[in-house]
Each structure stands twice: as structure tokens, then as C-alpha cells.
Motif scaffolding. Sequence first.
Motif, PDB file in Angstrom:
ATOM      1  N   LYS A 168       0.869  -1.179   0.000  1.00  0.00           N
ATOM      2  CA  LYS A 168       0.000   0.000   0.000  1.00  0.00           C
ATOM      3  C   LYS A 168       0.905   1.228   0.000  1.00  0.00           C
ATOM      4  O   LYS A 168       2.027   1.161   0.521  1.00  0.00           O
ATOM      5  CB  LYS A 168      -0.875   0.045   1.262  1.00  0.00           C
ATOM      6  N   HIS A 179      -1.073  -0.774  -5.438  1.00  0.00           N
ATOM      7  CA  HIS A 179      -1.778  -1.595  -4.433  1.00  0.00           C
ATOM      8  C   HIS A 179      -1.701  -3.080  -4.770  1.00  0.00           C
ATOM      9  O   HIS A 179      -2.700  -3.691  -5.157  1.00  0.00           O
ATOM     10  CB  HIS A 179      -3.240  -1.153  -4.304  1.00  0.00           C
ATOM     11  N   ALA A 194      -9.370  -5.727  -9.514  1.00  0.00           N
ATOM     12  CA  ALA A 194      -9.161  -4.416  -8.888  1.00  0.00           C
ATOM     13  C   ALA A 194      -8.377  -3.495  -9.826  1.00  0.00           C
ATOM     14  O   ALA A 194      -8.673  -2.303  -9.939  1.00  0.00           O
ATOM     15  CB  ALA A 194      -8.420  -4.569  -7.563  1.00  0.00           C
ATOM     16  N   SER A 195      -7.374  -4.054 -10.519  1.00  0.00           N
ATOM     17  CA  SER A 195      -6.576  -3.228 -11.431  1.00  0.00           C
ATOM     18  C   SER A 195      -7.406  -2.782 -12.634  1.00  0.00           C
ATOM     19  O   SER A 195      -7.286  -1.645 -13.099  1.00  0.00           O
ATOM     20  CB  SER A 195      -5.347  -4.008 -11.900  1.00  0.00           C
ATOM     21  N   ASP A 241      -9.564  -0.022 -11.546  1.00  0.00           N
ATOM     22  CA  ASP A 241      -8.809   1.247 -11.521  1.00  0.00           C
ATOM     23  C   ASP A 241      -9.047   2.032 -12.812  1.00  0.00           C
ATOM     24  O   ASP A 241      -9.239   3.257 -12.791  1.00  0.00           O
ATOM     25  CB  ASP A 241      -7.291   0.988 -11.433  1.00  0.00           C
ATOM     26  N   ARG A 248     -10.513   6.499  -4.991  1.00  0.00           N
ATOM     27  CA  ARG A 248     -10.174   5.097  -5.213  1.00  0.00           C
ATOM     28  C   ARG A 248      -9.444   4.425  -4.063  1.00  0.00           C
ATOM     29  O   ARG A 248      -9.607   3.234  -3.830  1.00  0.00           O
ATOM     30  CB  ARG A 248      -9.300   5.017  -6.487  1.00  0.00           C
ATOM     31  N   LYS A 249      -8.599   5.149  -3.344  1.00  0.00           N
ATOM     32  CA  LYS A 249      -7.685   4.491  -2.409  1.00  0.00           C
ATOM     33  C   LYS A 249      -8.416   3.744  -1.287  1.00  0.00           C
ATOM     34  O   LYS A 249      -8.014   2.649  -0.882  1.00  0.00           O
ATOM     35  CB  LYS A 249      -6.677   5.488  -1.815  1.00  0.00           C
ATOM     36  N   THR A 255      -9.166   0.280  -2.679  1.00  0.00           N
ATOM     37  CA  THR A 255      -8.044  -0.659  -2.853  1.00  0.00           C
ATOM     38  C   THR A 255      -7.450  -1.049  -1.500  1.00  0.00           C
ATOM     39  O   THR A 255      -7.001  -2.183  -1.333  1.00  0.00           O
ATOM     40  CB  THR A 255      -6.969  -0.095  -3.806  1.00  0.00           C
ATOM     41  N   TYR A 265     -15.414  -1.523  -2.993  1.00  0.00           N
ATOM     42  CA  TYR A 265     -14.859  -2.555  -2.107  1.00  0.00           C
ATOM     43  C   TYR A 265     -15.029  -2.182  -0.630  1.00  0.00           C
ATOM     44  O   TYR A 265     -15.277  -3.031   0.209  1.00  0.00           O
ATOM     45  CB  TYR A 265     -13.375  -2.750  -2.370  1.00  0.00           C
TER      46      TYR A 265
END
Lengths: 466, 466
Positions: free
Chosen positions: A293, A311, A323-324, A327, A353-354, A357, A413
Motif C-alpha cells: 500500500k 496496491h 481491482a486493477s 482502476d 479510489r484508495k 483498494t 470494495y
Amino acid sequence: MSNKQQNILIIGAGLCGSLLALRLGQRGYNVTVYEMRPDLRTTDISAGRSINLAFSDRGNKAMKLVGIEDKVKALCIPMNGRMIHDKEGNTFLSNYSGRDYEYINSISRGELNGLLLTEAEKHDNVTIHFNKKCNSVDFEKTTATFQDYNSKDEFIEDADCIIATDGAGSALRKSYYLSHKFLFSFSQEYLSHGYKELTFLPKEDGGYKTYKNALHIWPRSSFMLIALPNLDGSFTVTLFLSYSEGEYNFNNLTTPEIVTEFFQKEFPDALEIMPNLVDDFFENPTAALGTVKCSPWHYKGNTLLMGDSAHAIVPFYGQGMNASFEDVVEFDKVLDQNLDNWEATFEAYEKNRKKDTDAIADLAIDNFHEMKGHVANPIFQEKRKIEMALEKEFPSAYSSKYSLVTFNEDIGYREAMLKGRAQDKAILNMLTDNIMSSDDDLKDILEKVNVETEAILEDDRIAGLH
Amino acid sequence: MSNKQQNILIIGAGLCGSLLALRLGQRGYNVTVYEMRPDLRTTDISAGRSINLAFSDRGNKAMKLVGIEDKVKALCIPMNGRMIHDKEGNTFLSNYSGRDYEYINSISRGELNGLLLTEAEKHDNVTIHFNKKCNSVDFEKTTATFQDYNSKDEFIEDADCIIATDGAGSALRKSYYLSHKFLFSFSQEYLSHGYKELTFLPKEDGGYKTYKNALHIWPRSSFMLIALPNLDGSFTVTLFLSYSEGEYNFNNLTTPEIVTEFFQKEFPDALEIMPNLVDDFFENPTAALGTVKCSPWHYKGNTLLMGDSAHAIVPFYGQGMNASFEDVVEFDKVLDQNLDNWEATFEAYEKNRKKDTDAIADLAIDNFHEMKGHVANPIFQEKRKIEMALEKEFPSAYSSKYSLVTFNEDIGYREAMLKGRAQDKAILNMLTDNIMSSDDDLKDILEKVNVETEAILEDDRIAGLH
């Protein structure tokens, strides 16, 4: 960013980088991609490292965005549930959802990556260079230094902005860390377990040696084996095991005899269909499992980390690739806002976004423990049984944590994690306290679970826990 | 380790290193310490960086261990509670405990460190070298490279084992991280806030300009000012403020006018007694607030991280020094076990200790939010009022989270965190749900809090949350 004449440099043409190149190409930017490996469409690259992957709804949302959903579907093998193998070789199929139309897929990393590269290159404004390794990024000058694998020549490229999709060992992230030019929060956390890839080969007629449409698991509490199907009839099998703890571990599995003994004792039904075990075991590398992270992901409007470089997560939720890909979907949404400049764009993207993730990183570690142990625990099995029944009976009213994370691509998420964890806690506690049982009327169960879940979330909010 | 003829090299003679040298000297080891700074007993070292510190029961336990409790007591100024200052200059004293004999102390870093150095040097088997900076550690060879500040000469020292107490920027930890020779989990997390030290000078007659026996706080929700007393009548004042967010921040407080305006608006009663504000503000550095965690702390039996080098934390629980002192107490306990070798000793120490230093790191971040905001929030104030009454009425039956962490040195930080957080959650939720009020009979309150706390802990255990 409405000025489409911008030059964007992407570092890394893996799954995230090639999708990003495709999407930015579609949006009209001038995109140049540098990839350190050779072109995987024409070269056979190293086996033994995540040959296939789990592909699910968040990833598919990105494929829809770039219009290649059908082409990707052709590469997918549906896996409807977990097929659990006990030590006696008995199997038990546990569906991923009570809704028939919710399942995950096994997909070849190489095939999917190749498709994305081909689609990206269809755009005249996208250029992809292979065999060019990024050594460092000067984020103040917005330049990157590359080395050509063949000629060994070094060269510097500049751009209006640089996006690094160069994976867990990112050169840009390393440049951020080593520069000490701004406060860079960073973590790398390793599990005590590593992994090694093995294979079930296809039958002689090309068929599958075990049930095709499942993710197979041999949970053994402190370690586990899993297997995912490939289109050619083989399965990619992965052993997750401690490096140094327990009777058998990667440090002491050093001879063919002891490896065979270990499999004979723990995974006898798997051993039966893998005569190639010993060769695979000693040929393939043992790799580490880590979570990365960091923050900030961007330096002004010059550079941005995306995908695993920002991440990296452990594989236990099957969400790394998804997840990618998500993004890129989220970045695309920010581009739609037409903010003033790259700095505002990168900042809005990270801010949104953070949190998500970070959440999937934590969920993936939770699932490591669930997969190797809890799936074989009676109370967790009873919870799972109740959740499957709720999803089947009330398909629009209930979704388990797994379903929220995997099949509900319009919920972030983090929200999925908070709600899903509260539901798990509600059900496990009501079962333990005999307030509820799996024999109760399903409507009563749903009502109780909803009330208790909301109470748990509210208690946490009051205590300032989230 | 019963062989006392071992040579131990300690890197860093700060608070932790000098205490460790003293204790290992008492145990009969041959101890050599290298410190990069000059001897602070004979040189005036840089001001503006944590001149005084909070000293409490865990730290005192270590002082008892080495037999200097009384000498340290002479350096202490008791602080019985938080004196909260509102924007109108009204003050409100909130005791740290309902038990009169529980309080924290303000102590001078320099005086305490000097005392520890002097005590350590009384042992013939302890040698301390100053002005020798460690540049790197070869943990495979158990050697360290130092540079002499004056002659600039580099030299290498070896030992039977090396213990690095060289703080948040540890050379040994850097060597672990950069070597890639083993899986090293590591995190550095910065807050968005930095800090700057300022001063209330003594009165002309040497007296204190505000109440001496308290830790003063000016909580302003997104930032705060605090002040701790010194023996000479002055206070060391610290401003905690965001670098870039909010109307006033470190990035925009760039002129004497704007700094004065900020203090006039937010801390008028403080400004009144700090005519030296502007000079201090522009002379003293602004420093970052970070948390460092890592694992493993040791490489075989060769090297070990201890104190801030292993676990740097933010200052908001007043436990940084106390945690490092407690490291020495815990290490001493492991030495008492007479394990076979240094590797077994270091391993047992880390296994026992890391869960607690992880917990105090997290608690310190929680307290950042509590101090700048919650202390001024009505429901948190009601909780605090109830807890003070419980501690007063039932001194042996109830301890708040603050008390468990600060005054209960025989309970580990992790246990204190779990129980303390559950108590907080129980009280806040029962107050919000009107199940309990501060006007209730105290015996009923205690009963309700205990039952609800245990239920919360049990629910978390069932859900596998800890």
C-alpha cells in the motif's frame, strides 16, 4: 482533461497497462507504452507464475467499457463454486452464490493480456514498445529512463504525464520512496506463507482430470492447495505453505521423497492425478505473498501509480486483476469530469479510489484465513448454508460478503467490506448464541440478519470506528 | 544467555540505548555503545525537537529495574490531567484518572538521557563513544561501519551481537530493507499533520505563566496546541497542524502577520503569554509525524532492532519513550529465561513483544483524533465523566482505556487496547441508546459496562476479529 493532444507515457504493458493504453487510445490521447518483457503474443514467457487468474464482474465491467466483453468471454471457464477436498478424497461443492447467474471465471493471463495488447494497437495513436525496462523515473521533470534489453542502450523519454502500471516492483514507486522529496507513506507486508505453481495435466483425450467448473480447494488449516482449470484441459495448481513453520514447509520440502510423502498424506486424491508433481515442484520457483500500500499515488500532475504498482494484494479473494481493471474504470470516470489539469485529475482519482483498494487488500488477507481454515469449520459452514439459502430465496434482497465483493461491481470494495463483515458477525453471533438456526423460516432469518447487521454498523459508527 | 563474556555492540545512546547499556552492564556483558551525536551532558544540542516528554508507569517500571527510580523522580513534574483551553480562554481540568495516585509526568529528555549515560558508565564493562555515526550494518557478518564526525575516518566494529537502538531512521533497519536477503515487512505511515515546537518562557521570578501540573491542550478539531511544563518554569509548546489543508496550515503560515493572526483567532490566551511566538515559529523546524512498523526485528542471532528503530510511533499517547523503556524490561525477562543462544533470545523477545508495540502504535493514532476533537465532544465528555466516577468509586474494579494503557504496566498494550476499546464502545453506545446515563447509580453503571464490554469482546472473538 479535454486537450486530447496530450502525450501519455505508460510504463508496463501487463493487464492494467494494456487496458489503460486501450482506453486512453479510445479517448484520443497519444499513448506510448514501454514494457520490459518481450511481446507475449510471439514469445513463450516464463511459466510457474500465475498462469491463470480469477475473472469476475468488476473486471468484466472494464471489458464492457472498452467493448470487448464477448471476446473475453470466449477465454473464460466458469467456476460456479469451491470444490472442497478433504483428506480422504471426499469432495463437497460450495457455490459462490445462491443466484445461478453469479459465478467467477478462470482465465489465462497470457491470452487476456495478448487480446488487450492487440485491441490497443488497433488505435493509430497507441504505440507499444517491448524489451524496454524502466530503471527510474524523474517525477519532477516528468521523464523516465529505459534500457533496451538487446542493445543495452539507455534512453530517456518525456511526456505530458507518466502513468506507471509496472506492478508490485514498480520503478516509479521506488523513485518516490528513495527520493525523500515528499512524505511518502508506504508499506510492504509479507505473509509467512509462500506459493508454488504445479499442474494437473490434461487427460490423453484432452479432457479434464477433475471437475472442470469449480475452483478446487484442499484446505488444511495451516496450508492449502488450490486448482483452477485451463482451456487446454489442464489445471494450474497452487500450493500455499509456510516457509518455515509446521511439520512440512518450503524450507524442509527438499527431496522428491519428502514432497511425495507430504502430498500422499495431505492431498492423496490430487497426487493421484499429478505424476508430474516432483518435476514441477523442483522446477518451479517458490514465490512470496505480499501486500503493498502507499500514498500519495501521484506527484503533482506529472506521474501516477496505477494497478499493482499502487496496491499489490495477495491472491485469496481472486480480485487482484479485477481491482486493477476497476482502476481504469474509475480513472475513466474522473476523466469524464474534465477537470482543469492532470494534478486535479490524479488527486480526484486517488481520493475516490484508495479507500477501496485498501479495503480489498485487507479482505484478501481475511480470505487467506477463511480459505485455508474456516471453509472446513462447522459454524462457518452453517453461515454459508444460510447465506446461500437467503440469496436463492431473496435474490434482490440479500448478498453475502463474497457476493458484495465479487458480483456487485457498482458497490465499492470498502462499502462491501463494511457491510459484509457486519453481516458475517451478525450471523456467526446469532448462531453461537442460539438466537437463530439454519432450520428457521428464511424470512425470519433475513429480518433478524438485517436488523442485527444494521445494529452492528450503527454501534461501530457511534464508537467512531469507521 | 548465561555466557556473560559476550561482546554486545549497541548503536545509539538515546533513551533506549543508554538504558539498555545500563541494564546489560548490570548483567555483566561487555557493552560498547556508539552514538552519532556529541555527549549531551557536555554539549548543548539542537533545540526545537521534543525537549520534554511524558513519563509514566511503564517507563518507571524500567527505572525500578535498574534501581534509579528516585533519581528520575527528582526530574519529574507531575501532570494530573489535561487542562483544556477553549477559544474564549476558558479552561477545564480533566483528570487522567479517578485515582489520585495516578498521573503522568513531564520530564526533560536531555536530563533523563544524561542520567542514564552516567549510570551506565559507572560499570567498567560499559564503554560509550560519541560522535561516531553508523553508516551501515552487515548483519550476516555481525559488523557495523561507523564514521568519526571529527576525523571523518571510517572504521568497522564487530561483536557477538549488535543491537540497534538508533531511532526512527535506523541504519540497521535500512540495511535490512535494502538487502533483499530475506522477506522484510515494513511500513512507514505519515500523518497529514506536522508539528512545530514553541515556548512559554518562565515568569521573571522563575515561576510558571500558566498552571504547572497539567498537560495543556487547545483542541480545535482539525488541529491543536499542547504545552508541557519544564523544571525551569518554562513550558514546551507544540503546534500540531496540517501541512496543506484548512484555512491555516504549515504551508501558508509564512509571515509573522499571518502566524499572529492565527494564534490571535485560535489560541488567544496562549498568545498572551508567548511574546516570543514569531521568533520561535520561524526559527524552529516543522517536523513530520510518522509511524514505523517492521518485522522481523532480528536477523538470526546477529542483530536486533529495539526502541524506535523497530517501532516509531506518533506522540499522542505519551508512550513513545515508555514503550522503548518497556522493551528493555521485556528483553530482560527473556534474558532471565537463559535460552540457548541469541537467535532464540531475539525470537522469543519479538514474538512476545511485537503485538504490544503494534497496539500502542495504533492507539497513538486513535488518540490524535481524540485529543484534537473528541475531548471537546459532549458524548465523549459524558463518557469521561462516568469513567472518572467509576475509577474513584471502584478503584480496584474499573480502569479506563487511558488508565489501562498508562498506569497498568503489568497489562500488555494489546490487552489494554482490546479491553479499552470495548469499554469505550460499550459506554458510548449505551449513552447514545439511552440505556444508561451519567445520573444512574454508579454500581448499576459498572455492572452494565462490564456486561456490555464482555459481550462486545465475545462477539468479536466469535467473528474471528481477534
